[in-house]
Design an enzyme around this catalytic site. Structure first.
Site, PDB file in Angstrom:
ATOM      1  N   LEU A 136       4.798  -3.307   7.679  1.00  0.00           N
ATOM      2  CA  LEU A 136       5.271  -3.099   6.433  1.00  0.00           C
ATOM      3  C   LEU A 136       5.145  -1.936   6.224  1.00  0.00           C
ATOM      4  O   LEU A 136       5.195  -0.603   6.829  1.00  0.00           O
ATOM      5  CB  LEU A 136       3.397  -2.367   5.971  1.00  0.00           C
ATOM      6  N   PHE A 137       6.669  -1.257   5.025  1.00  0.00           N
ATOM      7  CA  PHE A 137       6.640  -0.266   5.367  1.00  0.00           C
ATOM      8  C   PHE A 137       6.552   0.115   3.580  1.00  0.00           C
ATOM      9  O   PHE A 137       7.110   0.343   2.726  1.00  0.00           O
ATOM     10  CB  PHE A 137       8.515  -0.211   6.055  1.00  0.00           C
ATOM     11  N   GLU A 171       5.604   0.103   4.995  1.00  0.00           N
ATOM     12  CA  GLU A 171       6.571  -1.378   5.521  1.00  0.00           C
ATOM     13  C   GLU A 171       5.333  -1.857   5.925  1.00  0.00           C
ATOM     14  O   GLU A 171       4.316  -1.775   6.357  1.00  0.00           O
ATOM     15  CB  GLU A 171       6.411  -0.681   7.242  1.00  0.00           C
TER      16      GLU A 171
END
Length: 277
Positions: A7-8, A131
């Protein structure tokens, strides 16, 4: 060596049918390989308009925030990158701190927790990016970061979801309308990554995302070599001749973001596609 972050979130926009092509810029992720050179060296290449430092992967729920960078990169705090960040900014390169990533120790438990993390990020950098898969209270984190903006100093926010990640939490995060840049990762997702045998899935996903996202510029996240991702690598000739001309007809098109500086340095991908971006 991490190569596929989860995950960003980042912070720091006569009748003829003529298809307009919008110009774009190139960004890159940096920080996950000790052989990719320094942050200052990456900025000095002149190839990148954006660099995402990957990753701040420990935060929230009372944890002491911490960076996960390759050996020799900045130490355990964003402050260790300060001199290089200033050097990059002097060259006109926007530097984001990406928070999240695969295998990290992070989560938010409340709006108050999101505010504490925002306070930390604002004190250490003025741009941040998220992100991976959105989690609870990330919309609150985005609002808290955005609230620091003043007429003279804006908190830049970016977000990097997977191309196939549509859910309620993602809608809540993107629905804030606060993100300046959204870099969608069109790799490691078999339903929407590029495959030469069927290019339509990527184009359909791009159209869905550009219809869904109401603000900011949208970037195409791509692996810089075939080894950088399980699926989704687009050979430079396909990118320049087939995919990018189609994507550039979208007014929200912002350019391409590559994973990562190490792979791009070895493969020369950004140089190969620059004329088409």
């Amino acid at each position: 060596m991490a190569r596929n972050p989860v995950l960003f979130l980042s912070f720091v926009i006569v009748a003829l049918f003529i298809e307009t092509a919008y110009g774009g810029e190139i960004g890159v992720y940096w920080g996950q390989n000790s052989n990719e050179g320094t942050l200052s060296e990456a900025c000095a290449t002149g190839k990148y308009a954006f660099i995402n430092i990957a990753f701040l992967n420990r935060f929230g729920r009372g944890r002491n925030p911490g960076l996960n960078l390759a050996a020799g990169h900045c130490g355990s705090s964003p402050a260790g990158c300060s001199a290089a960040i200033n050097d990059c900014q002097a060259k006109g390169v926007k530097v984001f701190l990406s928070i999240g990533g695969t295998g990290g120790d992070y989560s938010l438990e409340s709006k108050a927790d999101a505010q504490k993390v925002a306070d930390y990020l604002w004190k250490t950098t003025t741009s941040a990016g998220k992100e991976g898969a959105p989690a609870e209270f990330y919309d609150d984190l985005a609002r808290s970061l955005s609230a620091y903006s003043t007429p003279g100093k804006k908190a830049l926010l970016s977000f990097s979801p997977r191309c196939g990640s549509f859910n309620q939490q993602l809608k809540a995060v993107v629905g804030t309308g606060l993100f300046d840049y959204v870099w969608i990762r069109f790799y490691d997702s078999f339903t929407c990554s590029y495959m030469r045998s069927y290019q339509g899935a990527m184009l359909i996903a791009w159209d869905n995302w550009t219809a869904f996202i109401k603000t900011g510029k949208i970037f195409v996240g791509l692996p810089a070599t075939q080894d950088a991702a399980e699926v989704g690598y687009i050979p430079p000739t396909d990118a320049t001749n087939l995919m990018l001309p189609s994507l550039k007809s979208t007014p929200k098109y912002g350019g391409v973001v590559l994973w990562s500086r190490y792979f791009d340095d070895n493969n020369g991908y950004s140089s190969s596609i620059k004329v088409a971006v």
